[in-house]
Design a protein around this motif. Structure first.
Motif, PDB file in Angstrom:
ATOM      1  N   SER A   1       0.838  -1.206   0.000  1.00  0.00           N
ATOM      2  CA  SER A   1       0.000   0.000   0.000  1.00  0.00           C
ATOM      3  C   SER A   1       0.872   1.254   0.000  1.00  0.00           C
ATOM      4  O   SER A   1       0.472   2.291  -0.547  1.00  0.00           O
ATOM      5  N   HIS A   2       2.069   1.163   0.577  1.00  0.00           N
ATOM      6  CA  HIS A   2       2.982   2.305   0.578  1.00  0.00           C
ATOM      7  C   HIS A   2       3.452   2.609  -0.849  1.00  0.00           C
ATOM      8  O   HIS A   2       3.539   3.776  -1.243  1.00  0.00           O
ATOM      9  N   SER A   3       3.770   1.568  -1.621  1.00  0.00           N
ATOM     10  CA  SER A   3       4.141   1.772  -3.021  1.00  0.00           C
ATOM     11  C   SER A   3       3.013   2.437  -3.798  1.00  0.00           C
ATOM     12  O   SER A   3       3.246   3.329  -4.614  1.00  0.00           O
ATOM     13  N   ARG A   4       1.804   1.999  -3.530  1.00  0.00           N
ATOM     14  CA  ARG A   4       0.643   2.593  -4.217  1.00  0.00           C
ATOM     15  C   ARG A   4       0.512   4.070  -3.859  1.00  0.00           C
ATOM     16  O   ARG A   4       0.287   4.917  -4.734  1.00  0.00           O
ATOM     17  N   THR A   5       0.688   4.401  -2.573  1.00  0.00           N
ATOM     18  CA  THR A   5       0.575   5.791  -2.134  1.00  0.00           C
ATOM     19  C   THR A   5       1.663   6.664  -2.748  1.00  0.00           C
ATOM     20  O   THR A   5       1.394   7.782  -3.223  1.00  0.00           O
ATOM     21  N   VAL A   6       2.892   6.174  -2.752  1.00  0.00           N
ATOM     22  CA  VAL A   6       4.005   6.934  -3.318  1.00  0.00           C
ATOM     23  C   VAL A   6       3.818   7.116  -4.818  1.00  0.00           C
ATOM     24  O   VAL A   6       4.049   8.208  -5.365  1.00  0.00           O
ATOM     25  N   ASP A   7       3.381   6.074  -5.509  1.00  0.00           N
ATOM     26  CA  ASP A   7       3.169   6.177  -6.950  1.00  0.00           C
ATOM     27  C   ASP A   7       2.124   7.240  -7.265  1.00  0.00           C
ATOM     28  O   ASP A   7       2.302   8.055  -8.186  1.00  0.00           O
ATOM     29  N   ALA A   8       1.044   7.257  -6.496  1.00  0.00           N
ATOM     30  CA  ALA A   8      -0.003   8.252  -6.729  1.00  0.00           C
ATOM     31  C   ALA A   8       0.514   9.664  -6.459  1.00  0.00           C
ATOM     32  O   ALA A   8       0.153  10.618  -7.169  1.00  0.00           O
ATOM     33  N   ALA A   9       1.382   9.806  -5.468  1.00  0.00           N
ATOM     34  CA  ALA A   9       1.879  11.132  -5.099  1.00  0.00           C
ATOM     35  C   ALA A   9       2.865  11.681  -6.121  1.00  0.00           C
ATOM     36  O   ALA A   9       2.848  12.873  -6.447  1.00  0.00           O
ATOM     37  N   ILE A  10       3.757  10.820  -6.626  1.00  0.00           N
ATOM     38  CA  ILE A  10       4.809  11.324  -7.515  1.00  0.00           C
ATOM     39  C   ILE A  10       4.423  11.258  -8.987  1.00  0.00           C
ATOM     40  O   ILE A  10       5.121  11.830  -9.833  1.00  0.00           O
ATOM     41  N   ARG A  11       3.339  10.586  -9.319  1.00  0.00           N
ATOM     42  CA  ARG A  11       2.968  10.402 -10.730  1.00  0.00           C
ATOM     43  C   ARG A  11       2.858  11.726 -11.496  1.00  0.00           C
ATOM     44  O   ARG A  11       3.443  11.840 -12.591  1.00  0.00           O
ATOM     45  N   PRO A  12       2.129  12.736 -11.009  1.00  0.00           N
ATOM     46  CA  PRO A  12       2.041  13.992 -11.779  1.00  0.00           C
ATOM     47  C   PRO A  12       3.414  14.627 -12.017  1.00  0.00           C
ATOM     48  O   PRO A  12       3.677  15.143 -13.120  1.00  0.00           O
ATOM     49  N   THR A  13       4.283  14.593 -11.013  1.00  0.00           N
ATOM     50  CA  THR A  13       5.618  15.181 -11.164  1.00  0.00           C
ATOM     51  C   THR A  13       6.445  14.380 -12.158  1.00  0.00           C
ATOM     52  O   THR A  13       7.133  14.951 -13.028  1.00  0.00           O
ATOM     53  N   ILE A  14       6.386  13.063 -12.053  1.00  0.00           N
ATOM     54  CA  ILE A  14       7.112  12.194 -12.984  1.00  0.00           C
ATOM     55  C   ILE A  14       6.640  12.447 -14.411  1.00  0.00           C
ATOM     56  O   ILE A  14       7.461  12.572 -15.343  1.00  0.00           O
ATOM     57  N   ASP A  15       5.332  12.522 -14.602  1.00  0.00           N
ATOM     58  CA  ASP A  15       4.787  12.743 -15.949  1.00  0.00           C
ATOM     59  C   ASP A  15       5.234  14.095 -16.511  1.00  0.00           C
ATOM     60  O   ASP A  15       5.535  14.215 -17.711  1.00  0.00           O
ATOM     61  N   ALA A  16       5.285  15.104 -15.667  1.00  0.00           N
ATOM     62  CA  ALA A  16       5.724  16.425 -16.123  1.00  0.00           C
ATOM     63  C   ALA A  16       7.199  16.405 -16.510  1.00  0.00           C
ATOM     64  O   ALA A  16       7.599  16.979 -17.535  1.00  0.00           O
TER      65      ALA A  16
ATOM     66  N   GLY B   1       2.854  -2.399 -24.446  1.00  0.00           N
ATOM     67  CA  GLY B   1       2.580  -0.970 -24.383  1.00  0.00           C
ATOM     68  C   GLY B   1       1.454  -0.555 -23.466  1.00  0.00           C
ATOM     69  O   GLY B   1       0.854   0.509 -23.654  1.00  0.00           O
ATOM     70  N   LYS B   2       1.151  -1.371 -22.447  1.00  0.00           N
ATOM     71  CA  LYS B   2       0.055  -1.043 -21.540  1.00  0.00           C
ATOM     72  C   LYS B   2       0.529  -1.017 -20.085  1.00  0.00           C
ATOM     73  O   LYS B   2      -0.228  -1.363 -19.167  1.00  0.00           O
ATOM     74  N   LEU B   3       1.742  -0.578 -19.877  1.00  0.00           N
ATOM     75  CA  LEU B   3       2.318  -0.598 -18.534  1.00  0.00           C
ATOM     76  C   LEU B   3       1.529   0.272 -17.576  1.00  0.00           C
ATOM     77  O   LEU B   3       1.111  -0.188 -16.502  1.00  0.00           O
ATOM     78  N   ARG B   4       1.316   1.518 -17.929  1.00  0.00           N
ATOM     79  CA  ARG B   4       0.630   2.437 -17.022  1.00  0.00           C
ATOM     80  C   ARG B   4      -0.818   2.003 -16.763  1.00  0.00           C
ATOM     81  O   ARG B   4      -1.300   2.029 -15.618  1.00  0.00           O
ATOM     82  N   GLU B   5      -1.501   1.633 -17.838  1.00  0.00           N
ATOM     83  CA  GLU B   5      -2.917   1.254 -17.694  1.00  0.00           C
ATOM     84  C   GLU B   5      -3.066   0.051 -16.761  1.00  0.00           C
ATOM     85  O   GLU B   5      -3.948   0.041 -15.893  1.00  0.00           O
ATOM     86  N   PHE B   6      -2.196  -0.937 -16.943  1.00  0.00           N
ATOM     87  CA  PHE B   6      -2.333  -2.134 -16.107  1.00  0.00           C
ATOM     88  C   PHE B   6      -1.890  -1.847 -14.678  1.00  0.00           C
ATOM     89  O   PHE B   6      -2.495  -2.371 -13.729  1.00  0.00           O
ATOM     90  N   THR B   7      -0.851  -1.044 -14.500  1.00  0.00           N
ATOM     91  CA  THR B   7      -0.404  -0.709 -13.145  1.00  0.00           C
ATOM     92  C   THR B   7      -1.514  -0.012 -12.369  1.00  0.00           C
ATOM     93  O   THR B   7      -1.735  -0.305 -11.181  1.00  0.00           O
ATOM     94  N   ASP B   8      -2.212   0.903 -13.023  1.00  0.00           N
ATOM     95  CA  ASP B   8      -3.333   1.581 -12.362  1.00  0.00           C
ATOM     96  C   ASP B   8      -4.405   0.572 -11.949  1.00  0.00           C
ATOM     97  O   ASP B   8      -4.940   0.643 -10.832  1.00  0.00           O
ATOM     98  N   ALA B   9      -4.707  -0.353 -12.855  1.00  0.00           N
ATOM     99  CA  ALA B   9      -5.718  -1.376 -12.540  1.00  0.00           C
ATOM    100  C   ALA B   9      -5.253  -2.256 -11.388  1.00  0.00           C
ATOM    101  O   ALA B   9      -6.051  -2.646 -10.522  1.00  0.00           O
ATOM    102  N   LEU B  10      -3.970  -2.547 -11.366  1.00  0.00           N
ATOM    103  CA  LEU B  10      -3.416  -3.406 -10.312  1.00  0.00           C
ATOM    104  C   LEU B  10      -3.498  -2.708  -8.954  1.00  0.00           C
ATOM    105  O   LEU B  10      -3.901  -3.318  -7.943  1.00  0.00           O
ATOM    106  N   TYR B  11      -3.157  -1.432  -8.919  1.00  0.00           N
ATOM    107  CA  TYR B  11      -3.234  -0.704  -7.654  1.00  0.00           C
ATOM    108  C   TYR B  11      -4.682  -0.508  -7.219  1.00  0.00           C
ATOM    109  O   TYR B  11      -4.995  -0.574  -6.018  1.00  0.00           O
TER     110      TYR B  11
END
Length: 239
Positions: free
Chosen positions: A95-110, A148-158
């Motif tokens: 759950s910590h990985s999920r929380t960190v991923d959600a927090a840093i995702r916008p910054t990483i994408d930018a 080519g579906k890494l992000r989509e599947f990761t979101d579904a997994l979390y």
């Protein structure tokens, strides 16, 4: 009166005369030197051909986007070609990985959109989370990356992550959540059910342990681990 035969001489074999040019070759050091050079050149050419052959594949399957960041065959290229290398160790049952991923995702994408970074993931498995199914989930993520579906599947997994302490998703459950992520394809299903990258996930775990990683999530910027995997620490390290 019979014919006299001198056996001392008739029992000898007739002398063999050298073939034309043979005597000359036998006596010529130049010819021997040329022959030696030709043999050497042949051997050198054979060695060159051998060295130019591609190395044999590892004794385990690796994802299409495998890279050597974090150790040989230890990373999964996510995107970007910027000058700063950002590596993220992720545990898809944490759950910590999920929380960190959600927090840093916008910054990483930018940062990726600005081409300031090159992003590499290290999906860890049973070596870091003994919960049954950690490696299965990480393997499925690698399978999704191949198509080519890494992000989509990761979101579904979390979004469908089991509660802490519960077993990870089964193969059937992984395939069920993959459908809405656009992964209704036989190649993905076969990759998940065969656990094609199970051994590779073990390599990721081993390389992470060699590097001193003891838990996930963990973030490295240009090879230096952030003390805390936060947005502020990430932005400061990238510069």
């Amino acid at each position: 009166m019979g014919t006299y035969v001198n056996r001392r001489y008739t029992s000898r074999k007739p002398a063999t005369l050298p073939q034309p040019g043979e005597e000359r070759l036998r006596k010529s050091p130049v010819m021997w030197a040329i022959a030696g050079i030709l043999v050497g050149l042949t051997a050198f050419a054979g060695l060159g051909w051998y060295l130019m052959q591609p190395p044999p594949p590892p004794p385990y399957a690796t994802p299409v986007a495998v890279v050597d960041d974090g150790g040989r065959h230890a990373g999964l290229a996510v995107g970007g070609s910027g000058p700063v290398l950002v590596e993220v160790y992720l545990d898809f049952l944490s759950s910590h990985s999920r929380t960190v991923d959600a927090a840093i995702r916008p910054t990483i994408d930018a940062l990726l959109a600005e081409n300031r970074i090159r992003l590499v993931w290290h999906p860890v498995g049973d070596g870091f989370n003994p919960t049954e199914g950690a490696t299965r989930a990480a393997n499925a993520v690698a399978c999704a990356a191949d198509v080519g579906k890494l992000r989509e599947f990761t979101d579904a997994l979390y979004d469908n992550q089991p509660r802490p302490g519960r077993p990870g998703l089964s193969d059937d459950e992984l395939l069920d959540i993959a459908g809405p992520a656009g992964l209704n394809m036989p190649s993905f299903a076969a990759c998940v059910r065969d656990q094609r990258y199970r051994d590779w996930i073990g390599i990721v775990d081993a390389r992470a342990a060699e590097r001193g990683v003891v838990d996930a999530p963990a973030i490295y910027v240009n090879g230096v681990r952030l003390a805390h995997p936060t947005v502020g620490a990430l932005v400061a390290a990238v510069g």
